[in-house]
Every structure is written in structure tokens, then in C-alpha cells.
Enzyme design. Sequence first.
Site, mmCIF file in Angstrom:
data_model
loop_
_atom_site.group_PDB
_atom_site.id
_atom_site.type_symbol
_atom_site.label_atom_id
_atom_site.label_comp_id
_atom_site.label_asym_id
_atom_site.label_seq_id
_atom_site.Cartn_x
_atom_site.Cartn_y
_atom_site.Cartn_z
ATOM 1 N N GLY A 10 -6.488 5.234 -2.338
ATOM 2 C CA GLY A 10 -5.831 5.392 -3.794
ATOM 3 C C GLY A 10 -6.885 6.657 -4.461
ATOM 4 N N ARG A 73 -1.873 7.438 3.639
ATOM 5 C CA ARG A 73 -1.891 6.827 4.405
ATOM 6 C C ARG A 73 -1.574 7.781 6.279
ATOM 7 N NH1 ARG A 73 3.696 6.952 5.191
ATOM 8 N NH2 ARG A 73 4.220 7.528 3.446
ATOM 9 N N ASP A 109 -12.762 1.329 2.186
ATOM 10 C CA ASP A 109 -13.271 0.482 3.512
ATOM 11 C C ASP A 109 -12.036 2.195 4.126
ATOM 12 O OD1 ASP A 109 -10.589 -0.280 2.730
ATOM 13 O OD2 ASP A 109 -11.285 -2.087 3.751
ATOM 14 N N THR A 131 -13.276 2.764 -5.420
ATOM 15 C CA THR A 131 -12.301 1.518 -5.164
ATOM 16 C C THR A 131 -11.972 0.830 -6.364
ATOM 17 O OG1 THR A 131 -11.165 -0.244 -3.965
ATOM 18 C CG2 THR A 131 -13.733 -0.114 -3.681
ATOM 19 N N ASP A 133 -11.371 -1.922 -6.803
ATOM 20 C CA ASP A 133 -11.315 -3.178 -6.424
ATOM 21 C C ASP A 133 -12.800 -3.434 -5.925
ATOM 22 O OD1 ASP A 133 -8.284 -2.961 -5.674
ATOM 23 O OD2 ASP A 133 -8.373 -2.456 -3.905
ATOM 24 N N ASP A 135 -14.666 -3.915 -3.559
ATOM 25 C CA ASP A 135 -14.577 -4.981 -2.653
ATOM 26 C C ASP A 135 -15.164 -4.363 -0.976
ATOM 27 O OD1 ASP A 135 -12.322 -2.627 -1.766
ATOM 28 O OD2 ASP A 135 -11.023 -4.455 -1.248
ATOM 29 N N ARG A 177 -6.189 -6.171 -4.480
ATOM 30 C CA ARG A 177 -6.064 -7.366 -3.010
ATOM 31 C C ARG A 177 -6.888 -8.272 -2.654
ATOM 32 N NH1 ARG A 177 -7.277 -2.388 1.328
ATOM 33 N NH2 ARG A 177 -8.631 -2.897 0.677
#
Length: 353
Positions: A10, A73, A109, A131, A133, A135, A177
Site C-alpha cells: 500500500g 497484489r 511485511d 507501513t 500500521d 506492525d 490490520r
Amino acid sequence: MHIGVLTGGGDCPGLNAVIRAVTASLINDAGARVTGIERGFLGLIERKSRPLDLASVAGIVNLGGTILGTHNRADPFHYFGAGGADMSSQVIAYIRELGIDALVAIGGDGTMAIAHRIASLGVPVVGVPKTIDNDLMHTERSFGFDSAVAVVAEAIGRLETTASSHGRVMIVETMGRYAGWIALEAGLAGGADVILIPEIPYDVEAIAALCRKRETAPGYTIICVAEGARPAGGQLTVAALLADSPDPVRLGGVGHVLREKLQPQLTSEVRTTLLGHVQRGGSPTAFDRVLATRFGHYAAQRVARGEFGGMVALQAAQCTSVPLEMVAGKTRTVPLDHPLLDAARALGVSLGH
């Protein structure tokens, strides 16, 4: 020396700052030639790239998104455009054809997992953690996170004015997430009354009781909920299943589910705001610009020294490197003994139980 650079997964604020730092550092300090791979690993599959020079990265440090484009993807080992076929041999052939000596892969990741597999096929790789996130394992911070927290905190502040005016319960759903970093830090920064994160299952009845108590004074409640939060004994809220994606489960909608559970138990009107990709867009904060620049420069230094197979990381406020296999496909969640959780409880913020 000829180095390829790509941004995978992303988009997020700070990617362009990394591209700029990697490119400029390699050109100025190592006399390297730099090629940008377009749309992440998809560019290696579809053979799309372009040269990067000092002029092409000038003035991009404050821009959101990525000038190279990205794709979340495009896994060369399971390519959605070819029925899930393994395209890795074609990718390696294209890298060799371009004469690329090493690859700088900027991503999360999933990107690190793919980069690790490509490295195992003989391509020298340096990873850079990206990210919103926050994470990724073994790094205290990833760029993009601070910018996302700033967006959510501002949104909470804006929603509080309308919540107080109408006496409402306002639910703000964040990304993140399976980790609660965004909701936790943004919730604290924005002054949320309830913060719900994936690491701590919540009790709807306890949240409803708090909201009822606050209906008298101060008359409104702000709830910040991470997309991966779930009720005790319940399931994650899944927005979609993507069979052709490296991350087949797309979370989202927990804010609406929570509203449906709370509304029958309250007099106040309950509203939900799903911030979605607003958290990814716009210019990076100054903190993220500096962090991304530090990461990009450190990655360029490792390339120049011939130190490959690792991801740049921030530990004890210093840049270092960790092996890609220690990061690939893993998630760093909020520890239950994290000081911010203690601070939230001391401030009277409910964690949903």
C-alpha cells in the site's frame, strides 16, 4: 554499480522521501546508477522501469504517495495476472537484463517476504520498512505511521465538536490490520474516551454502560476502534476475501457492527466514521520525512558497503539492520504491558472491558 528501487504494498506518506534519499545518496556518495521499478514487483513482472537521477527526485520529499507507483497484489511467486503462476524466473531474467546489481525494496511485511524470496534466488536486497500500521517486527517505528496517527487524531478532534454539540456517541474506525498501534496512539492524541484494539477483546456491555454514564455528563462519547478489534468470544469483521492477494483477508466495518450493538442500549444517537484511505493520503509529517530520509540514506550506505539480506530498522532511536527472514510475514502487535496502555487506563480511558 547499478541499483534498482521499488515501492511495494500500500502507498503511504514518506515513500517519496525514501526514494529521494536512496537515489541521491547512491549517486552522490557511491557514483551509482539508479533505476526505478514501476508499481512495485509488478514492474519486474511486466518489465516496466525508468532511470532515476537527481533531477527526477528533486522536490518530492514533501509529496505523499510514490512517484514510482505501487501494487499490493503483485507477488512474482504467485502472480494474479497469470492464474497464480510462478513468474520469479522471468523477474530474475529482467533484473539481469537491466544489469541491476542490487535491489532496494521499500514496503511492509508482504514486500519483505517477497524480497526475502528474491534474495534467496541470488539477488542482493536491502529492505526499507514502510507501513502506516507500524506492525513490522524488530523496528520501533515505520515511516507513514506518524502521518496516519496525525490524520486520525485530527479527525477525532473534529468529530468531538459535533459529538458534543448533538450529544452523540461517535465511533471512529482506523486502519491497522491485526495491530492496534494507530488506534492506540491516535486515540490518546485525540482524547478518545474509549480505545479498542485487536490485542484486547472488548465487551459491548461495558462500553454501553460507559456511554450511558456519559450521557448525563459530559453528554457525549468518542470511541476509537481499530479495524482488527473484535468482541470477546467473537470474530474479526471481514470486509472482503481476496483469493488472489498476498493478504487475502481485508478487514473493515467493525465500527458499523459496534454501532448496531450499542444503539439499542443508548438514548444518544450513535454514528460511525470510517476513515479508510484518508489515513494513507496527503503529505508526510515532518517526523516521517526525517525518518524516511534516515532510512533511505542508511539503506544506500548498506548497498555501497555490500551489506545485503537485511531490512533497515530503528532500534533505540538508531538505524540498524535486521535479517529479512526475521521480518518477512510477521506482525508486531501492541504488548499487553505497553506503557501507553497503562497511561490510557490512568487517564480513565476505557479499553473496552
